[in-house]
Design a protein around this motif. Structure first.
Motif, PDB file in Angstrom:
ATOM      1  N   PRO A  15       0.804  -1.223   0.000  1.00 33.11           N
ATOM      2  CA  PRO A  15       0.000   0.000   0.000  1.00 33.11           C
ATOM      3  C   PRO A  15       0.844   1.285   0.000  1.00 33.11           C
ATOM      4  CG  PRO A  15      -0.460  -1.326   1.973  1.00 33.11           C
ATOM      5  CD  PRO A  15       0.507  -2.091   1.145  1.00 33.11           C
ATOM      6  N   ASP A  16       1.974   1.273   0.684  1.00 37.25           N
ATOM      7  CA  ASP A  16       2.837   2.469   0.704  1.00 37.25           C
ATOM      8  C   ASP A  16       3.421   2.738  -0.682  1.00 37.25           C
ATOM      9  OD1 ASP A  16       2.337   2.864   3.411  1.00 37.25           O
ATOM     10  OD2 ASP A  16       4.071   1.654   4.019  1.00 37.25           O
ATOM     11  N   MET A  17       3.841   1.676  -1.358  1.00 35.85           N
ATOM     12  CA  MET A  17       4.389   1.836  -2.716  1.00 35.85           C
ATOM     13  C   MET A  17       3.303   2.315  -3.675  1.00 35.85           C
ATOM     14  SD  MET A  17       7.535   1.363  -3.300  1.00 35.85           S
ATOM     15  CE  MET A  17       8.540   1.476  -1.848  1.00 35.85           C
ATOM     16  N   VAL A  21       3.435   5.637  -6.009  1.00 34.94           N
ATOM     17  CA  VAL A  21       3.237   5.598  -7.465  1.00 34.94           C
ATOM     18  C   VAL A  21       2.068   6.507  -7.855  1.00 34.94           C
ATOM     19  CG1 VAL A  21       2.718   4.144  -9.455  1.00 34.94           C
ATOM     20  CG2 VAL A  21       4.250   3.289  -7.677  1.00 34.94           C
ATOM     21  N   GLU A  22       0.997   6.488  -7.064  1.00 37.36           N
ATOM     22  CA  GLU A  22      -0.149   7.367  -7.341  1.00 37.36           C
ATOM     23  C   GLU A  22       0.281   8.830  -7.310  1.00 37.36           C
ATOM     24  OE1 GLU A  22      -3.678   6.542  -4.994  1.00 37.36           O
ATOM     25  OE2 GLU A  22      -3.296   4.391  -5.137  1.00 37.36           O
ATOM     26  N   VAL A  54       1.333   1.484 -18.150  1.00 31.46           N
ATOM     27  CA  VAL A  54       1.153   0.530 -17.060  1.00 31.46           C
ATOM     28  C   VAL A  54       2.403   0.541 -16.183  1.00 31.46           C
ATOM     29  CG1 VAL A  54       0.887  -1.925 -16.481  1.00 31.46           C
ATOM     30  CG2 VAL A  54      -0.369  -0.962 -18.415  1.00 31.46           C
ATOM     31  N   VAL A  55       2.188   0.559 -14.861  1.00 31.52           N
ATOM     32  CA  VAL A  55       3.282   0.451 -13.894  1.00 31.52           C
ATOM     33  C   VAL A  55       3.032  -0.810 -13.072  1.00 31.52           C
ATOM     34  CG1 VAL A  55       4.498   1.526 -11.963  1.00 31.52           C
ATOM     35  CG2 VAL A  55       3.473   2.966 -13.749  1.00 31.52           C
ATOM     36  N   LEU A  56       3.996  -1.744 -13.109  1.00 34.71           N
ATOM     37  CA  LEU A  56       3.839  -3.031 -12.434  1.00 34.71           C
ATOM     38  C   LEU A  56       4.976  -3.293 -11.466  1.00 34.71           C
ATOM     39  CD1 LEU A  56       3.117  -5.223 -15.604  1.00 34.71           C
ATOM     40  CD2 LEU A  56       1.424  -4.473 -13.917  1.00 34.71           C
ATOM     41  N   LEU A 116      10.259   8.997 -10.763  1.00 38.09           N
ATOM     42  CA  LEU A 116       9.222   8.155 -11.359  1.00 38.09           C
ATOM     43  C   LEU A 116       8.267   9.005 -12.189  1.00 38.09           C
ATOM     44  CD1 LEU A 116       7.777   5.493 -11.817  1.00 38.09           C
ATOM     45  CD2 LEU A 116       6.624   5.807  -9.615  1.00 38.09           C
ATOM     46  N   ALA A 117       7.898  10.179 -11.691  1.00 38.37           N
ATOM     47  CA  ALA A 117       7.010  11.071 -12.453  1.00 38.37           C
ATOM     48  C   ALA A 117       7.657  11.446 -13.781  1.00 38.37           C
ATOM     49  CB  ALA A 117       6.695  12.329 -11.637  1.00 38.37           C
ATOM     50  N   ALA A 118       8.959  11.727 -13.760  1.00 36.20           N
ATOM     51  CA  ALA A 118       9.668  12.086 -14.999  1.00 36.20           C
ATOM     52  C   ALA A 118       9.662  10.912 -15.977  1.00 36.20           C
ATOM     53  CB  ALA A 118      11.094  12.523 -14.681  1.00 36.20           C
TER      54      ALA A 118
END
Length: 131
Positions: A15-17, A21-22, A54-56, A116-118
């Motif tokens: 949940p923290d990850m 990511v969100e 998609v992010v997995l 990650l946003a970049a």
């Protein structure tokens, strides 16, 4: 006419990850289409949502992120979707396994939400250019 937002499906059993990511998805100016907590749910959501990115997470209950990535790559209607894998495994072998599964990019955990946003923005731009 306004451009349609770039829609992202994310999957991580932590949940923290997922929250990080969100945050990165929003920071990149993208829209969160759906969130999965395991690989099986991720595959169903990807098929249902046909997202733009998609992010997995690599290690999830049920199907792994690598399994889901392979399924995306083998589906003619989905294979164009950029896939970013996240993994706590930081070895070259982990990265190679992700790229062999068809991922467009790979990020080790822990990661910077800004980085990650970049990467997400870059994947979204690349997908738009390819269309």
């Amino acid at each position: 006419m306004a451009e349609a937002p770039v829609r992202v499906v994310i999957a991580d059993d932590d949940p923290d990850m997922r929250m990080l990511v969100e945050i990165a998805v929003r920071k990149a100016g993208l829209e969160l289409a759906a969130v999965a907590t395991d690989g099986t749910q991720a595959w169903i959501l990807i098929r249902d949502e046909a997202p733009d990115v998609v992010v997995l997470d690599v290690s999830m209950p049920g199907m792994s992120g690598l399994d889901v990535c392979r399924l995306v790559r083998n589906d003619p209607s989905l294979k164009h979707i950029p896939v970013l894998l996240l993994s706590a495994g930081v070895s070259g072998a982990s990265r190679d396994a992700g790229m062999d599964a068809g991922a467009n990019d790979f990020m080790p955990k822990p990661f910077s939400p800004r980085l990650l946003a970049a990467k997400l923005a870059e994947l979204a731009r690349g997908r738009e250019l390819a269309q």
